[in-house]
Design a protein around this motif. Structure first.
Motif, PDB file in Angstrom:
ATOM      1  N   ARG A  65       4.503  -3.272 -35.867  1.00  7.87           N
ATOM      2  CA  ARG A  65       3.637  -4.144 -36.676  1.00  7.87           C
ATOM      3  C   ARG A  65       4.437  -4.959 -37.693  1.00  7.87           C
ATOM      4  NH1 ARG A  65       0.775   0.369 -35.425  1.00  7.87           N
ATOM      5  NH2 ARG A  65      -1.243   0.034 -34.438  1.00  7.87           N
ATOM      6  N   ASP A  66       5.628  -5.400 -37.256  1.00  6.73           N
ATOM      7  CA  ASP A  66       6.504  -6.252 -38.081  1.00  6.73           C
ATOM      8  C   ASP A  66       6.960  -5.600 -39.384  1.00  6.73           C
ATOM      9  OD1 ASP A  66       6.716  -8.432 -36.348  1.00  6.73           O
ATOM     10  OD2 ASP A  66       4.819  -9.270 -37.061  1.00  6.73           O
ATOM     11  N   ASP A  67       7.096  -4.289 -39.397  1.00  6.98           N
ATOM     12  CA  ASP A  67       7.574  -3.583 -40.594  1.00  6.98           C
ATOM     13  C   ASP A  67       9.052  -3.925 -40.807  1.00  6.98           C
ATOM     14  OD1 ASP A  67       8.395  -1.763 -42.571  1.00  6.98           O
ATOM     15  OD2 ASP A  67       7.005  -0.226 -41.842  1.00  6.98           O
ATOM     16  N   THR A  68       9.344  -4.667 -41.869  1.00  7.53           N
ATOM     17  CA  THR A  68      10.693  -5.186 -42.112  1.00  7.53           C
ATOM     18  C   THR A  68      11.684  -4.157 -42.641  1.00  7.53           C
ATOM     19  OG1 THR A  68      10.041  -5.947 -44.308  1.00  7.53           O
ATOM     20  CG2 THR A  68       9.848  -7.538 -42.482  1.00  7.53           C
ATOM     21  N   ARG A  69      11.253  -2.931 -42.850  1.00  3.69           N
ATOM     22  CA  ARG A  69      12.198  -1.876 -43.253  1.00  3.69           C
ATOM     23  C   ARG A  69      13.059  -1.433 -42.078  1.00  3.69           C
ATOM     24  NH1 ARG A  69       8.636   2.771 -44.862  1.00  3.69           N
ATOM     25  NH2 ARG A  69       7.455   1.860 -43.143  1.00  3.69           N
ATOM     26  N   PHE A  70      12.627  -1.766 -40.869  1.00  2.00           N
ATOM     27  CA  PHE A  70      13.246  -1.249 -39.656  1.00  2.00           C
ATOM     28  C   PHE A  70      13.940  -2.335 -38.847  1.00  2.00           C
ATOM     29  CE2 PHE A  70       9.600   1.387 -40.622  1.00  2.00           C
ATOM     30  CZ  PHE A  70      10.103   2.670 -40.520  1.00  2.00           C
TER      31      PHE A  70
END
Length: 166
Positions: A65-70
């Motif tokens: 879901r576009d999680d920018t931490r990863f």
């Protein structure tokens, strides 16, 4: 013993008597398509106790879901790889393995089995965590690419098998 924990990012700092042979350097700015490698001790007791080395690339600069931490990586990981380094071709840490896509759940939803969909916390998230705990670390830029056997050796030098008990 646990020194610090970041549950939201699945990171922890532990104190142990185990000492790796070398200290890792952290590098930010990983790019899509960049070659990476994962080193760890997956499926402890079943697979090699000497560690496993896999190669792949950075597939995406975000996670589910576009999680920018990863970052999403294609280097194969299994249960037990969590906490292991994701290395660039120079042997610098660009991420920390945290998970893989649950292919069984996905197959139930889509009738397809995804391949090589694995996730690592980005090195900038790791650096922020280390900064917040006052732990010093080395940073570096990508330099000369190592041959795969030398990169595997580097992964082994900076890693250690840690068994966690619930």
């Amino acid at each position: 013993s646990i020194v610090a924990r970041d549950s939201a990012n699945d990171l922890a700092i532990i104190k142990t008597d185990i000492r790796p042979q070398a200290v890792a350097a952290v590098r930010g700015g990983v790019r899509v398509g960049e070659n990476v490698a994962a080193y760890g001790y997956p499926l402890s007791g079943l697979l090699s106790s000497g560690g496993n080395f896999t190669v792949g690339n950075v597939s995406a600069l975000s996670g589910m879901r576009d999680d920018t931490r990863f970052i999403q990586i294609s280097a194969a990981v299994q249960p037990g790889n969590s906490g292991g380094p994701v290395l660039d071709q120079s042997g610098n840490v660009v991420g920390v393995v945290v998970s893989k896509l649950d292919v069984i759940k996905l197959a139930e939803l889509t009738s397809d089995v995804a391949q090589n969909v694995n996730f690592a916390i980005k090195s900038n998230v790791l650096a922020s965590f280390l900064d917040s705990t006052g732990i010093a670390y080395a940073t570096t830029a990508a330099t000369t690419a190592l041959a795969a056997p030398d990169l595997a050796e580097r992964g082994k030098q900076i890693s250690a098998l840690i068994r966690c008990r619930p």
